[in-house]
Design a protein around this motif. Structure first.
Motif, PDB file in Angstrom:
ATOM      1  N   GLU A   1       3.553  -0.107  -6.289  1.00  0.00           N
ATOM      2  CA  GLU A   1       4.010  -0.323  -4.915  1.00  0.00           C
ATOM      3  C   GLU A   1       4.199   1.002  -4.174  1.00  0.00           C
ATOM      4  O   GLU A   1       3.827   1.133  -3.000  1.00  0.00           O
ATOM      5  CB  GLU A   1       5.333  -1.099  -4.924  1.00  0.00           C
ATOM      6  CG  GLU A   1       5.182  -2.593  -5.151  1.00  0.00           C
ATOM      7  CD  GLU A   1       5.117  -2.977  -6.616  1.00  0.00           C
ATOM      8  OE1 GLU A   1       5.282  -4.167  -6.920  1.00  0.00           O
ATOM      9  OE2 GLU A   1       4.900  -2.083  -7.470  1.00  0.00           O
TER      10      GLU A   1
ATOM     11  N   THR B   1       1.316  -4.952  -1.922  1.00  0.00           N
ATOM     12  CA  THR B   1       1.168  -4.780  -3.371  1.00  0.00           C
ATOM     13  C   THR B   1       2.161  -5.644  -4.131  1.00  0.00           C
ATOM     14  O   THR B   1       1.825  -6.263  -5.157  1.00  0.00           O
ATOM     15  CB  THR B   1       1.359  -3.299  -3.746  1.00  0.00           C
ATOM     16  OG1 THR B   1       0.434  -2.501  -2.995  1.00  0.00           O
ATOM     17  CG2 THR B   1       1.121  -3.079  -5.229  1.00  0.00           C
TER      18      THR B   1
ATOM     19  N   GLY C   1       1.797  -1.296   2.816  1.00  0.00           N
ATOM     20  CA  GLY C   1       1.186  -1.051   1.520  1.00  0.00           C
ATOM     21  C   GLY C   1       2.044  -1.520   0.365  1.00  0.00           C
ATOM     22  O   GLY C   1       1.579  -2.232  -0.532  1.00  0.00           O
TER      23      GLY C   1
ATOM     24  N   LEU D   1      -0.336   5.668   0.092  1.00  0.00           N
ATOM     25  CA  LEU D   1      -1.744   5.729   0.492  1.00  0.00           C
ATOM     26  C   LEU D   1      -1.972   5.046   1.838  1.00  0.00           C
ATOM     27  O   LEU D   1      -2.630   5.606   2.725  1.00  0.00           O
ATOM     28  CB  LEU D   1      -2.613   5.080  -0.584  1.00  0.00           C
ATOM     29  CG  LEU D   1      -4.116   5.034  -0.291  1.00  0.00           C
ATOM     30  CD1 LEU D   1      -4.678   6.438  -0.182  1.00  0.00           C
ATOM     31  CD2 LEU D   1      -4.852   4.253  -1.380  1.00  0.00           C
ATOM     32  N   VAL D   2      -1.437   3.844   1.999  1.00  0.00           N
ATOM     33  CA  VAL D   2      -1.614   3.120   3.262  1.00  0.00           C
ATOM     34  C   VAL D   2      -0.943   3.865   4.410  1.00  0.00           C
ATOM     35  O   VAL D   2      -1.475   3.917   5.527  1.00  0.00           O
ATOM     36  CB  VAL D   2      -1.057   1.688   3.135  1.00  0.00           C
ATOM     37  CG1 VAL D   2      -1.049   0.991   4.490  1.00  0.00           C
ATOM     38  CG2 VAL D   2      -1.877   0.882   2.142  1.00  0.00           C
ATOM     39  N   SER D   3       0.204   4.474   4.150  1.00  0.00           N
ATOM     40  CA  SER D   3       0.880   5.256   5.193  1.00  0.00           C
ATOM     41  C   SER D   3       0.002   6.397   5.678  1.00  0.00           C
ATOM     42  O   SER D   3      -0.155   6.619   6.882  1.00  0.00           O
ATOM     43  CB  SER D   3       2.203   5.816   4.657  1.00  0.00           C
ATOM     44  OG  SER D   3       3.081   4.783   4.293  1.00  0.00           O
TER      45      SER D   3
ATOM     46  N   ALA E   1       0.709   2.628  -3.491  1.00  0.00           N
ATOM     47  CA  ALA E   1       0.020   1.922  -2.410  1.00  0.00           C
ATOM     48  C   ALA E   1       0.696   2.187  -1.072  1.00  0.00           C
ATOM     49  O   ALA E   1       0.018   2.368  -0.048  1.00  0.00           O
ATOM     50  CB  ALA E   1       0.000   0.422  -2.701  1.00  0.00           C
ATOM     51  N   GLY E   2       2.021   2.221  -1.061  1.00  0.00           N
ATOM     52  CA  GLY E   2       2.733   2.501   0.180  1.00  0.00           C
ATOM     53  C   GLY E   2       2.412   3.874   0.723  1.00  0.00           C
ATOM     54  O   GLY E   2       2.201   4.053   1.932  1.00  0.00           O
TER      55      GLY E   2
ATOM     56  N   TYR F   1       8.209   8.248   0.387  1.00  0.00           N
ATOM     57  CA  TYR F   1       7.308   8.229  -0.766  1.00  0.00           C
ATOM     58  C   TYR F   1       7.183   9.616  -1.390  1.00  0.00           C
ATOM     59  O   TYR F   1       7.101   9.750  -2.619  1.00  0.00           O
ATOM     60  CB  TYR F   1       5.928   7.721  -0.345  1.00  0.00           C
ATOM     61  CG  TYR F   1       5.952   6.306   0.174  1.00  0.00           C
ATOM     62  CD1 TYR F   1       6.119   5.234  -0.692  1.00  0.00           C
ATOM     63  CD2 TYR F   1       5.831   6.032   1.534  1.00  0.00           C
ATOM     64  CE1 TYR F   1       6.144   3.929  -0.219  1.00  0.00           C
ATOM     65  CE2 TYR F   1       5.852   4.728   2.015  1.00  0.00           C
ATOM     66  CZ  TYR F   1       6.014   3.690   1.129  1.00  0.00           C
ATOM     67  OH  TYR F   1       6.055   2.391   1.596  1.00  0.00           O
TER      68      TYR F   1
END
Length: 281
Positions: free
Chosen positions: A159, A54, A50, A165-167, A162-163, A188
């Motif tokens: 960044e 980004t 993520g 959320l994707v995780s 997004a990291g 995060y």
């Protein structure tokens, strides 16, 4: 999983420090560390994808030298193993959750229990309610700042968001759930949960928040490490809460001194006698 969490954290740091692959040397370092994280555990890709994607979208694609150095280092470090074991990796992802089907750890994909599994794990096992609230406050502030600043190129918050959320979505997609699988995602939680505290403008409020954060950390550390406190778990139960599941869905834990994996020291067997016997053998 703890080693993976450490490698994901340092790889993410290097990736952000590369300024979206503008710094070539740092980009090579980031690729090397990402490769080592992938060699530690395959799911590291979920935790780094993520933030990396980004950074690429937000201008990283222009810095082709750094991007090339990142990709080359990543390929050299992790490429051979992944090429050789590619079919095994695909098979593992397809089979995970099918070998040990459990209604607790394998809820129906797309269900409310499935989507909320790792939230209850976060608030009841990994960081508990006080630090979860700091994380949620950080997410809200970060989103608001991104919108207000129109995703300023100097900000790293997109960044990080997004990291995170994707995780969460990536690990949620896997059928089988486990309290330790999202440990690398705590990088995060740590950054988004604390960055806003250091930027509070009122000195007294900032000092109070920092003191509260330190106090919560000390209480958690010594409570978990020593087993002191008398009560194993202090929590607020919401309507329909469960106390027989490992992640206690529907509950909000304020304090615990016995975690899912470890707690305070316990007398169990005769370790000294065992070691002496092994030595004699």
């Amino acid at each position: 999983d703890t080693a993976q969490a450490a490698m994901v954290a340092v790889a993410l740091w290097a990736m952000l420090a590369s300024r979206r692959f503008e710094r070539v040397t740092t980009s090579v370092l980031a690729g090397t560390l990402c490769g080592l994280a992938l060699l530690t555990k395959e799911t590291s890709a979920v935790f780094l994808a993520g933030a990396g994607a980004t950074a690429l979208i937000r201008g990283g694609w222009r810095n082709w030298r750094g991007l090339l150095g990142f990709g080359a280092a990543l390929g050299v470090v992790a490429g051979p193993w992944y090429v050789y074991h590619w079919h095994d990796i695909i098979q593992n992802y397809r089979q995970i959750g099918q070998l040990d089907v459990s209604p607790v750890q394998s809820p129906p994909r797309g269900s409310l229990a499935d989507f909320g599994w790792y939230f209850w794990n976060l608030v009841n096992e990994q960081v508990l309610l006080p630090l979860t609230l700091a994380f949620i406050a950080g997410i809200v502030i970060a989103i608001r700042r991104c919108v207000k600043d129109r995703f300023s190129s100097s900000s790293l918050l997109p960044e990080l968001l997004a990291g995170a959320l994707v995780s969460y979505l990536g690990l949620t997609y896997l059928t089988h759930k486990d309290p330790r699988y999202t440990l690398p995602g705590l990088v995060y939680v740590a950054v988004l949960g604390t960055f806003w505290i250091a930027e509070v403008r009122r000195p007294l409020l900032r000092t109070a928040l920092i003191g509260l954060l330190v106090a919560v950390g000390i209480i958690n550390l010594f409570g978990m490490s020593t087993g002191l406190g008398g009560t194993r778990r202090v929590m607020v139960s919401l309507p329909g809460a469960h106390t027989d599941y490992m992640i206690y869905p529907g509950n909000l834990t304020l304090f615990e001194n016995q975690g899912w994996v470890r707690g305070g020291p316990q007398h169990d067997g005769d370790p000294r006698g065992l070691l002496n016997g092994l030595r004699r053998m």
